[in-house]
Design a protein around this motif. Structure first.
Motif, PDB file in Angstrom:
ATOM      1  N   ALA A 128      51.927  42.150  38.335  1.00 35.94           N
ATOM      2  CA  ALA A 128      53.373  42.402  38.202  1.00 35.94           C
ATOM      3  C   ALA A 128      53.775  43.618  39.037  1.00 35.94           C
ATOM      4  O   ALA A 128      54.927  43.747  39.435  1.00 35.94           O
ATOM      5  N   CYS A 129      52.832  44.499  39.286  1.00 32.30           N
ATOM      6  CA  CYS A 129      53.139  45.741  40.018  1.00 32.30           C
ATOM      7  C   CYS A 129      52.330  45.923  41.298  1.00 32.30           C
ATOM      8  O   CYS A 129      52.686  46.758  42.126  1.00 32.30           O
ATOM      9  N   HIS A 130      51.208  45.236  41.419  1.00 30.86           N
ATOM     10  CA  HIS A 130      50.301  45.468  42.555  1.00 30.86           C
ATOM     11  C   HIS A 130      49.932  44.172  43.268  1.00 30.86           C
ATOM     12  O   HIS A 130      49.672  43.158  42.607  1.00 30.86           O
ATOM     13  N   GLN A 131      49.781  44.246  44.579  1.00 33.20           N
ATOM     14  CA  GLN A 131      49.031  43.193  45.279  1.00 33.20           C
ATOM     15  C   GLN A 131      47.556  43.488  45.024  1.00 33.20           C
ATOM     16  O   GLN A 131      47.138  44.657  45.066  1.00 33.20           O
ATOM     17  N   LEU A 132      46.762  42.472  44.723  1.00 36.08           N
ATOM     18  CA  LEU A 132      45.325  42.707  44.540  1.00 36.08           C
ATOM     19  C   LEU A 132      44.465  41.862  45.469  1.00 36.08           C
ATOM     20  O   LEU A 132      43.444  42.319  45.943  1.00 36.08           O
ATOM     21  N   SER A 138      52.213  35.933  44.938  1.00 33.26           N
ATOM     22  CA  SER A 138      53.305  36.423  44.099  1.00 33.26           C
ATOM     23  C   SER A 138      52.862  37.700  43.384  1.00 33.26           C
ATOM     24  O   SER A 138      51.998  37.664  42.521  1.00 33.26           O
ATOM     25  N   PHE A 139      53.421  38.830  43.797  1.00 30.78           N
ATOM     26  CA  PHE A 139      53.028  40.099  43.164  1.00 30.78           C
ATOM     27  C   PHE A 139      54.177  41.088  43.274  1.00 30.78           C
ATOM     28  O   PHE A 139      55.051  40.970  44.128  1.00 30.78           O
ATOM     29  N   GLY A 143      53.832  49.385  42.170  1.00 31.38           N
ATOM     30  CA  GLY A 143      52.636  50.179  42.481  1.00 31.38           C
ATOM     31  C   GLY A 143      52.156  49.851  43.888  1.00 31.38           C
ATOM     32  O   GLY A 143      52.583  48.856  44.481  1.00 31.38           O
ATOM     33  N   PRO A 144      51.249  50.687  44.428  1.00 30.21           N
ATOM     34  CA  PRO A 144      50.732  50.427  45.774  1.00 30.21           C
ATOM     35  C   PRO A 144      49.863  49.173  45.817  1.00 30.21           C
ATOM     36  O   PRO A 144      49.340  48.760  44.780  1.00 30.21           O
ATOM     37  N   SER A 145      49.706  48.567  46.997  1.00 32.55           N
ATOM     38  CA  SER A 145      48.796  47.430  47.132  1.00 32.55           C
ATOM     39  C   SER A 145      47.370  47.892  46.847  1.00 32.55           C
ATOM     40  O   SER A 145      46.951  48.956  47.303  1.00 32.55           O
TER      41      SER A 145
END
Ligand code: HEC
Length: 210
Positions: A128-132, A138-139, A143-145
């Motif tokens: 919901a907050c980060h690309q992982l 879909s992210f 927060g930072p990636s």
């Protein structure tokens, strides 16, 4: 007379600029008992969502301010120190679990709502907050990636495992008014779940590091 206000004499403008600069940052205004009573009157307890969720600890009180209020450096340092002291590292010394279980937790947004069964494990909702990973398109971007987090931080060294585990456990130990949920501190994720998400971030085989 569109341009009228630009015609202010330079001396007035200089005065305004100086006054602006001289204004001290506004004081942090704590939430009063009356504010809290008004908020509590506007909510109803339902299921596991009790009204004590509105009671703020010191860090939440100090961080609940308009962006125009600056927190003094010594206050930020105190918030971080106190939150650092809450982090419980696993007694068995193992900080990395199973990255596959970690990926499920990172994808899962369920838990802690009044409609959720408190016996069902919560998710971490990290996406919901980060690309992982590069596979998930879909992210969120609050927060930072974290894509390639492990690779970029030199792999799963003991120091990096401690940092990642601690950051997930209580983010306010590292950045005083962090917007990231305090997953361990607030009993959102269990010790094993935090281990699994730590593995997701640091295991060279996890999709985060592909
Ligand atoms: C509500 C948004 C939100 C959620 C959900 C969230 N984070 Fe964060 N996270 C942030 C923000 C914002 C930062 C940036 C630093 C700060 O303000 O603390 C951050 C920072 C981090 C960092 C530090 C990055 C660095 O460069 O050192 C890690 C690691 C991290 N998050 C992991 C996670 C994991 C794992 C999850 C899921 C269990 C998660 N986050 C869930 C918002 C979030």
């Amino acid at each position: 007379m569109k341009t009228a206000h630009w015609a202010l004499p330079a001396v007035v403008i200089a005065g305004l600029v100086a006054a602006g600069c001289a204004t001290a940052p506004r004081e942090i205004q704590p939430v009063t008992a009356n504010d809290l009573a008004i908020m509590k009157a506007s909510f109803q307890e339902k299921g596991q969502a009790k009204l004590d969720r509105l009671d703020q600890d010191e860090a939440q009180k100090l961080c609940s301010h308009p962006p125009s209020v600056r927190i003094p450096a010594e206050v930020s340092a105190r918030i971080e120190k106190n939150n650092m002291a809450t982090i419980k590292y696993p007694a068995d010394g193992k900080l990395m679990g199973d990255w596959k279980a970690g990926e499920v937790i990172a994808q899962r947004g369920v838990g802690k709502q009044f409609s959720d069964d408190p016996k069902t494990p919560s998710g971490g909702n990290c996406y919901a907050c980060h690309q992982l990973s590069k596979n998930e398109i879909s992210f969120g971007t609050i927060g930072p990636s974290l894509y390639n987090f492990g690779k970029l931080r030199g792999g799963p060294t003991p120091e990096m495992q401690r940092y990642a585990y601690g950051r997930i456990y209580n983010s306010q130990a590292f950045s005083a008014c962090s917007n990231m949920p305090r997953f361990g501190h607030n009993d959102i994720l269990t010790e094993q779940q935090i281990k699994d998400v730590t593995a997701l971030l640091l295991d060279p085989n996890s999709p985060v590091n592909q």
